[in-house]
Design a protein around this motif. Sequence first.
Motif, PDB file in Angstrom:
ATOM      1  N   GLU A 289      40.240  44.016  41.214  1.00 27.52           N
ATOM      2  CA  GLU A 289      39.045  43.557  42.001  1.00 27.52           C
ATOM      3  C   GLU A 289      38.436  42.307  41.083  1.00 27.52           C
ATOM      4  OE1 GLU A 289      36.887  43.122  45.475  1.00 27.52           O
ATOM      5  OE2 GLU A 289      38.512  44.317  45.052  1.00 27.52           O
ATOM      6  N   LYS A 290      38.287  42.589  39.700  1.00 25.84           N
ATOM      7  CA  LYS A 290      37.565  41.674  38.944  1.00 25.84           C
ATOM      8  C   LYS A 290      38.638  40.282  38.872  1.00 25.84           C
ATOM      9  CE  LYS A 290      35.349  45.086  36.014  1.00 25.84           C
ATOM     10  NZ  LYS A 290      35.234  45.612  34.503  1.00 25.84           N
ATOM     11  N   LYS A 291      39.817  40.845  38.872  1.00 21.31           N
ATOM     12  CA  LYS A 291      40.819  39.322  38.784  1.00 21.31           C
ATOM     13  C   LYS A 291      40.659  38.750  40.043  1.00 21.31           C
ATOM     14  CE  LYS A 291      44.121  41.126  35.674  1.00 21.31           C
ATOM     15  NZ  LYS A 291      45.587  41.685  35.432  1.00 21.31           N
ATOM     16  N   LYS A 292      40.581  39.334  41.210  1.00 15.25           N
ATOM     17  CA  LYS A 292      40.328  38.741  42.446  1.00 15.25           C
ATOM     18  C   LYS A 292      38.873  37.724  42.443  1.00 15.25           C
ATOM     19  CE  LYS A 292      42.768  41.681  45.568  1.00 15.25           C
ATOM     20  NZ  LYS A 292      42.589  42.968  46.426  1.00 15.25           N
ATOM     21  N   LEU A 297      36.820  32.061  41.471  1.00 15.49           N
ATOM     22  CA  LEU A 297      35.788  31.009  41.082  1.00 15.49           C
ATOM     23  C   LEU A 297      36.268  29.865  40.890  1.00 15.49           C
ATOM     24  CD1 LEU A 297      34.417  33.406  38.333  1.00 15.49           C
ATOM     25  CD2 LEU A 297      33.138  32.854  40.303  1.00 15.49           C
ATOM     26  N   VAL A 298      35.507  28.633  41.255  1.00 11.66           N
ATOM     27  CA  VAL A 298      35.711  27.122  40.970  1.00 11.66           C
ATOM     28  C   VAL A 298      35.767  26.847  39.423  1.00 11.66           C
ATOM     29  CG1 VAL A 298      35.139  26.600  43.374  1.00 11.66           C
ATOM     30  CG2 VAL A 298      33.615  26.483  41.509  1.00 11.66           C
ATOM     31  N   GLU A 299      35.186  27.764  38.722  1.00  9.72           N
ATOM     32  CA  GLU A 299      34.975  27.524  37.429  1.00  9.72           C
ATOM     33  C   GLU A 299      36.571  27.830  36.757  1.00  9.72           C
ATOM     34  OE1 GLU A 299      30.694  28.229  35.585  1.00  9.72           O
ATOM     35  OE2 GLU A 299      31.501  30.158  36.769  1.00  9.72           O
ATOM     36  N   LEU A 300      36.666  27.149  35.378  1.00  9.87           N
ATOM     37  CA  LEU A 300      37.766  27.621  35.026  1.00  9.87           C
ATOM     38  C   LEU A 300      37.393  28.656  33.912  1.00  9.87           C
ATOM     39  CD1 LEU A 300      38.432  24.475  35.905  1.00  9.87           C
ATOM     40  CD2 LEU A 300      39.620  24.088  33.655  1.00  9.87           C
ATOM     41  N   VAL A 301      38.167  29.773  33.795  1.00 14.05           N
ATOM     42  CA  VAL A 301      37.867  30.835  32.978  1.00 14.05           C
ATOM     43  C   VAL A 301      38.841  31.155  32.018  1.00 14.05           C
ATOM     44  CG1 VAL A 301      37.333  33.320  32.890  1.00 14.05           C
ATOM     45  CG2 VAL A 301      36.370  32.020  34.790  1.00 14.05           C
ATOM     46  N   VAL A 302      38.833  30.974  30.689  1.00 12.43           N
ATOM     47  CA  VAL A 302      39.858  31.205  29.763  1.00 12.43           C
ATOM     48  C   VAL A 302      39.448  32.052  28.912  1.00 12.43           C
ATOM     49  CG1 VAL A 302      41.415  30.114  28.126  1.00 12.43           C
ATOM     50  CG2 VAL A 302      40.592  28.834  30.315  1.00 12.43           C
ATOM     51  N   ALA A 313      43.950  33.592  31.988  1.00 15.16           N
ATOM     52  CA  ALA A 313      43.378  32.490  32.721  1.00 15.16           C
ATOM     53  C   ALA A 313      43.283  32.520  34.048  1.00 15.16           C
ATOM     54  CB  ALA A 313      43.935  31.278  32.310  1.00 15.16           C
ATOM     55  N   ASN A 314      42.193  32.093  34.640  1.00 13.41           N
ATOM     56  CA  ASN A 314      42.265  32.358  36.225  1.00 13.41           C
ATOM     57  C   ASN A 314      42.882  31.282  37.098  1.00 13.41           C
ATOM     58  OD1 ASN A 314      40.321  30.282  35.886  1.00 13.41           O
ATOM     59  ND2 ASN A 314      38.948  31.082  37.060  1.00 13.41           N
ATOM     60  N   ARG A 315      43.034  31.366  38.188  1.00  8.81           N
ATOM     61  CA  ARG A 315      43.796  30.592  39.168  1.00  8.81           C
ATOM     62  C   ARG A 315      43.242  28.903  38.840  1.00  8.81           C
ATOM     63  NH1 ARG A 315      42.917  32.427  44.111  1.00  8.81           N
ATOM     64  NH2 ARG A 315      45.089  33.826  43.880  1.00  8.81           N
ATOM     65  N   GLU A 390      35.602  31.636  27.781  1.00  6.99           N
ATOM     66  CA  GLU A 390      35.366  30.051  27.815  1.00  6.99           C
ATOM     67  C   GLU A 390      35.060  29.867  29.503  1.00  6.99           C
ATOM     68  OE1 GLU A 390      35.902  25.658  26.255  1.00  6.99           O
ATOM     69  OE2 GLU A 390      37.743  27.022  26.175  1.00  6.99           O
ATOM     70  N   LEU A 391      33.866  29.478  29.987  1.00  7.34           N
ATOM     71  CA  LEU A 391      33.743  29.111  31.445  1.00  7.34           C
ATOM     72  C   LEU A 391      33.573  27.443  31.543  1.00  7.34           C
ATOM     73  CD1 LEU A 391      32.646  32.119  31.050  1.00  7.34           C
ATOM     74  CD2 LEU A 391      32.299  31.745  33.434  1.00  7.34           C
ATOM     75  N   VAL A 392      34.373  26.757  32.250  1.00  4.83           N
ATOM     76  CA  VAL A 392      34.300  25.337  32.215  1.00  4.83           C
ATOM     77  C   VAL A 392      34.144  25.023  33.648  1.00  4.83           C
ATOM     78  CG1 VAL A 392      35.379  23.084  31.955  1.00  4.83           C
ATOM     79  CG2 VAL A 392      35.775  25.121  30.171  1.00  4.83           C
ATOM     80  N   LEU A 393      33.157  24.117  33.955  1.00  7.21           N
ATOM     81  CA  LEU A 393      32.848  23.831  35.390  1.00  7.21           C
ATOM     82  C   LEU A 393      32.823  22.171  35.598  1.00  7.21           C
ATOM     83  CD1 LEU A 393      31.998  24.527  38.196  1.00  7.21           C
ATOM     84  CD2 LEU A 393      29.677  24.526  37.711  1.00  7.21           C
ATOM     85  N   ASP A 394      33.416  21.536  36.372  1.00  5.50           N
ATOM     86  CA  ASP A 394      33.433  20.096  36.458  1.00  5.50           C
ATOM     87  C   ASP A 394      32.145  19.988  37.048  1.00  5.50           C
ATOM     88  OD1 ASP A 394      33.617  17.590  37.246  1.00  5.50           O
ATOM     89  OD2 ASP A 394      35.726  17.699  38.117  1.00  5.50           O
TER      90      ASP A 394
END
Length: 809
Positions: A289-292, A297-302, A313-315, A390-394
């Motif tokens: 569920e956490k991975k889903k 998320l639209v954020e880049l999660v690494v 890393a997320n999708r 690390e969470l990266v958002l455009d």
Amino acid sequence: MDRKAHRELERRVEDLTVKLTKDSRRLNGEIKGRNRAERKSKNLDKTYRNLLNISLVGIYQTNLKGDILYINDALAKIFEFESPEEMLLEGAIDRYKHFEDREVLIQTLKESRSVKDFEIEVLTKTGETKSILLSAVLEGDTLSGMIMDITDRKKAEEALRESEELYRSLFKNNHSVMLLIDPENADIIDVNPAAISFYGWSYEELTGKKITNINMLTEEQVFQEMEKAKTEQRRKFYFQHCLASGEIRDVEVYSGSIKLHDRELLYSIIHDITDRKQAEKALQESEQEKKKILNSLVELVVYQDIEMRVLWANRAACESVHLTREELLGRYCYEIWHQRSDPCPDCPVMKTMKTDQPEKMEKYTPDGRAWSIRCYPVHDANGKIVAAIELVLDITERKRAEEELQKARDDLEQRVKERTAELAESNEKLKKEIIERKQTEGELRESENRIRNLVDSSPVGICIIQQNQIVYQNPNLKRLWGPLPKRFENHVLDYLHPDDVEKCKEVYRQITSGRDQTSEVDFRFYPPGEKDHKFSLCWVQCRAILINYQGEDAILLNMMDITRLKEIEHLLTIKQKMSSLGHVAAGIAHEIRNPLTGINSYLYTLEDLCDSEIIEGDQIEMIKQIISQFQLASDKIEAVIKRVLDFSRPNPPKMDLIDLNQCIEDTLNLSSITLRKNNIKLEKSLEPDLPQCYGDSHLIEQVLLNLINNAARAMEKNQKAKRIQIDSFRKKKSLYIQVSDSGPGIPKELEDQLFDPFFTTSSDGTGIGLNIAQRIISDHHGTITILENKYGGATFRVELPIEKRTPSR
């Protein structure tokens, strides 16, 4: 050396000893040929001694005194002496550890002449204790025999016993479930108490089963798994086991081979992991569920380790570089996203690793895009930092929007400045309006609060019905009706008096249909929980008004409890009847009393004439009898007149503290003869130690006497047993008297008329007795009511207050 060899050696030594003894006696007896005999004896003795000295068993000869006559080398070694000669100097008695063992040995030899396998403990030269097995023969004063050292065997046996006890303790007292299984046939050989508790079968039931009866695998699969455990290919297994209750539990089994009593068995230690399995499943589902969530998320999660290698890393992160998650794992983040061979100088991940604090920054890339970067440390169980997220958002579009917004804000500020002057005057006006509005709102709230307080404290029950839902009811309505359900349904009408249901329905139809805007109706109802109690009937005056409530049509109901008013109206009607009747009765009494006065005067004159000497004696006697009858009739007329006058001009009660039980006893004494004549059984149950109350004892007795007489008349035609029950008891602040009979009872349609003056169901009754009784009890501030009883007759209950009350004004 086994026991059979030992016995054979013992037999041989015994034979040799006997033979030696015989030869010695014969040689000693032979004087002639001494030299030849001595040489022969020496050779024979040498042969025997050599044979005895090379024996592994200790051989000895002693006398009964304890002197050692002979020992071989093996015996000296058993007792740790250097030579037999050294031991000969010590004697045999000191070698016994327990002297009583020697006494038992000697006594046994004296009785049976020989002893075999006599086990005792002896002391060596150094004081060490050894266990020996002794055999001996007693001939005369000489003991001959052999000794075998069994110390090592005893130690081995003790070690074996301790080992078995240790096994038994570890097996039986272990809190883990343990089984011993025969891998050849899957029989359960032994189980510990923990297994009995876990599986739910008794020891006999479990040891009578096969492991294939418990394991949910097929029989073939079970034997395959047992073979793996037997050959030690595996020691840890996961199965599902069935309990006695039918429940299936997940278990973790540690199994291995064990040799017990020359049998190759499998021991299995079983742990119930059902809860752990469920928890693992829940954890896996939670991780999924956490991975889903992270992948959505639209954020880049690494997720990176301390060397900045990608662990997960997320999708969105994968799609940003057009790589799969597997292609990202293990590579450096700066290599993937920044095409660098070393970390960026301002890398927030490095700062987080150093400071162990969250970091946040905004960064522009050469392509002109803006990024919001946040970094958080991850710690192990000891609090040491082991990774970072690390969470990266455009935020390029957001930045552009912010710039456009800032430009628009600047333009707006300029316009605002231009309009400020224009709005200043309007603002002042608006402030005044706001102040006035707040004052108005405050006054409105105060008015609403006053109205609400007025409604809540109103003695009138108020409720609002909207779409068949009771949306409001004030406290007095709850007191009147009890807590009503939110939904207004037809079952509410069940509490109405049957005669009033239809008119209430009609009023409700008129209001809901819109034919009438307002309508009124008086009806009777039984409070909830008291429908079967006819004396709890209440009268209500209800006004229904069609209103608009919160923008929708609703019905406002105002209900006033007019029970007391109806009772007063009823009493007032009776009082008016009584007043009119009193005037009539007074006139009748006056009209009757005047002629009666003249009649009495003439009768007295006639009596005087009879006393004169003019009339003859027989006539005089007859006249006196007539006069006596006239006076009796006149007295009866006078009594009737007195009752009418009492009815028309009732005297107020003379209030004083009275004993209610004593009033009952006095009344029963007056009526007991009449009741016995009419075959009426009298039963009474008077509560002892009743408190005194204020009242007129004579009037109370009059009421009770009237009730008892009415009960007796009601049972005149009874075919069943005639019974009158008198009860007294206390309840809260009132005292109660009950008069019950086994008569036919009172029809319900007559109950409301029973206390009306001149109403009677008896052909010879006046109809004023119960009315007078009710008036007397009312003057005592009490009540008199009618109930049904277990005999099928009527019960009249009188309630009187304990405390003195003053008339209400």
